[in-house]
Write a protein that holds these residues in place. Structure first.
Motif, mmCIF file in Angstrom:
data_model
loop_
_atom_site.group_PDB
_atom_site.id
_atom_site.type_symbol
_atom_site.label_atom_id
_atom_site.label_comp_id
_atom_site.label_asym_id
_atom_site.label_seq_id
_atom_site.Cartn_x
_atom_site.Cartn_y
_atom_site.Cartn_z
ATOM 1 N N THR A 1 -46.089 44.275 -101.418
ATOM 2 C CA THR A 1 -45.651 45.567 -101.950
ATOM 3 C C THR A 1 -44.187 45.798 -101.616
ATOM 4 O O THR A 1 -43.738 45.502 -100.509
ATOM 5 N N ILE A 2 -43.455 46.332 -102.582
ATOM 6 C CA ILE A 2 -42.048 46.668 -102.375
ATOM 7 C C ILE A 2 -41.945 48.063 -101.765
ATOM 8 O O ILE A 2 -42.577 49.011 -102.249
ATOM 9 N N ILE A 3 -41.165 48.194 -100.698
ATOM 10 C CA ILE A 3 -40.904 49.491 -100.093
ATOM 11 C C ILE A 3 -39.400 49.716 -100.032
ATOM 12 O O ILE A 3 -38.612 48.791 -100.218
ATOM 13 N N SER A 4 -39.001 50.943 -99.756
ATOM 14 C CA SER A 4 -37.577 51.262 -99.668
ATOM 15 C C SER A 4 -37.015 50.794 -98.331
ATOM 16 O O SER A 4 -37.749 50.578 -97.363
ATOM 17 N N GLU A 5 -35.710 50.670 -98.288
ATOM 18 C CA GLU A 5 -35.056 50.315 -97.030
ATOM 19 C C GLU A 5 -35.300 51.398 -95.981
ATOM 20 O O GLU A 5 -35.506 51.099 -94.800
ATOM 21 N N THR A 6 -35.297 52.649 -96.411
ATOM 22 C CA THR A 6 -35.543 53.769 -95.491
ATOM 23 C C THR A 6 -36.907 53.633 -94.829
ATOM 24 O O THR A 6 -37.061 53.768 -93.602
ATOM 25 N N ASP A 7 -37.933 53.319 -95.635
ATOM 26 C CA ASP A 7 -39.278 53.183 -95.088
ATOM 27 C C ASP A 7 -39.379 51.946 -94.193
ATOM 28 O O ASP A 7 -40.076 51.966 -93.173
ATOM 29 N N TYR A 8 -38.682 50.894 -94.578
ATOM 30 C CA TYR A 8 -38.702 49.681 -93.753
ATOM 31 C C TYR A 8 -38.085 49.967 -92.388
ATOM 32 O O TYR A 8 -38.654 49.594 -91.351
ATOM 33 N N LEU A 9 -36.940 50.589 -92.362
ATOM 34 C CA LEU A 9 -36.275 50.884 -91.090
ATOM 35 C C LEU A 9 -37.120 51.815 -90.235
ATOM 36 O O LEU A 9 -37.190 51.670 -89.009
ATOM 37 N N ALA A 10 -37.797 52.762 -90.874
ATOM 38 C CA ALA A 10 -38.657 53.675 -90.127
ATOM 39 C C ALA A 10 -39.834 52.937 -89.496
ATOM 40 O O ALA A 10 -40.314 53.305 -88.407
ATOM 41 N N SER A 11 -40.293 51.872 -90.165
ATOM 42 C CA SER A 11 -41.443 51.124 -89.645
ATOM 43 C C SER A 11 -41.110 50.314 -88.413
ATOM 44 O O SER A 11 -42.014 49.858 -87.697
ATOM 45 N N LEU A 12 -39.827 50.133 -88.135
ATOM 46 C CA LEU A 12 -39.414 49.354 -86.984
ATOM 47 C C LEU A 12 -39.447 50.163 -85.693
ATOM 48 O O LEU A 12 -39.281 49.586 -84.603
ATOM 49 N N HIS A 13 -39.654 51.454 -85.802
ATOM 50 C CA HIS A 13 -39.606 52.333 -84.624
ATOM 51 C C HIS A 13 -40.967 52.963 -84.354
ATOM 52 O O HIS A 13 -41.836 52.991 -85.180
#
Length: 254
Positions: free
Chosen positions: A242-254
């Protein structure tokens, strides 16, 4: 046989995959869906072919190359089946690339084309995403195009080489949200598997687990956050992410 790697309770396990596409542990336990995370099925060097289908070359207004155009990717790009790939913010065009991936089964150095298939351990499905905004030309798919985190889904498993009788006649398909967008066949490879193994093994030693992404046919389309991308290679497997936004990806790292 199909071989996979899964993450269970923070531990990576080597498993087999049965005919129902269920993960089975070495002790014979069938893992329930949702109880594990699919990991990339192998680890090794990644050799990626650019413009290895003539129709894809024409699609990009390039001519087919006279020798293999190969670049390397790093392990940071790899993700497993049913995982997320992020689309960078403020880019105009990001596309999938459905590919048959050859997995090396034993050490290979200076291998002849005639003997090359003996060094194939198995096959899997790869999706080599590209950010077309930054492509300079087909000789230089630079870091911004091909080397971002999460941009190379692979898997779900490796199928043993002997189970694929004719790897040079397999249909490849890509779907966006269930709609067919790309279709081609490995019979149209510019450089076939024996050529690639021989060529690469002259340059460096190939090791078990090394991956050769053999290229993608024509049929590219832009993908956006929320899109579910399914790439499949006939007889080898079906890979979804699934494609997600960069914003959501960065949020998932924290």
């Amino acid at each position: 046989m199909k071989h996979a790697r899964v993450l269970v309770n923070d531990e990576i396990l080597n498993v087999t995959v049965n005919d129902n596409n269920e993960a089975v542990t070495a002790s014979g336990d069938v893992l329930a869906n949702g109880s594990f995370k699919w990991m990339p099925p192998c680890e090794g060097k990644m050799f990626v072919l650019a413009i290895n289908y003539a129709d894809h070359a024409a699609e990009l207004s390039f001519k087919a190359p006279e020798e293999p155009l190969v670049f390397l990717k790093n392990a940071n790009t790899l993700i497993g089946h049913e995982q997320n790939t992020y689309r960078p913010d403020n880019v105009d065009y990001m596309h999938y690339e459905c590919e048959l991936v050859v997995v090396i089964g034993k050490e290979a150095k200076n291998v002849s084309k005639e003997d090359a298939m003996q060094y194939v351990g198995g096959y899997t499905v790869g999706n080599d995403y590209a950010i077309r905004d930054y492509l300079e030309n087909y000789y230089r798919p630079n870091l911004r195009v091909k080397s971002r985190d999460t941009c190379t889904p692979i898997g779900p498993y490796i199928i043993d080489a002997e189970q694929i009788q004719e790897p040079h006649n397999l249909t490849l398909r890509t779907y966006i949200n269930g709609e067919l967008k790309q279709e081609g066949n490995t019979k149209d490879l510019v450089f076939d598997i024996p050529h690639l193994i021989s060529y690469l093994s002259e340059i460096m030693t190939l090791s078990p687990g090394d991956m050769i992404f053999t290229g993608t046919p024509e049929g590219l389309a832009d993908v956006k956050p929320g899109d579910v991308i399914t790439t499949e290679v006939e007889g080898v497997g079906t890979l979804t992410n699934t494609i997600i936004s960069e914003t959501d990806y960065l949020a998932s790292l924290h």
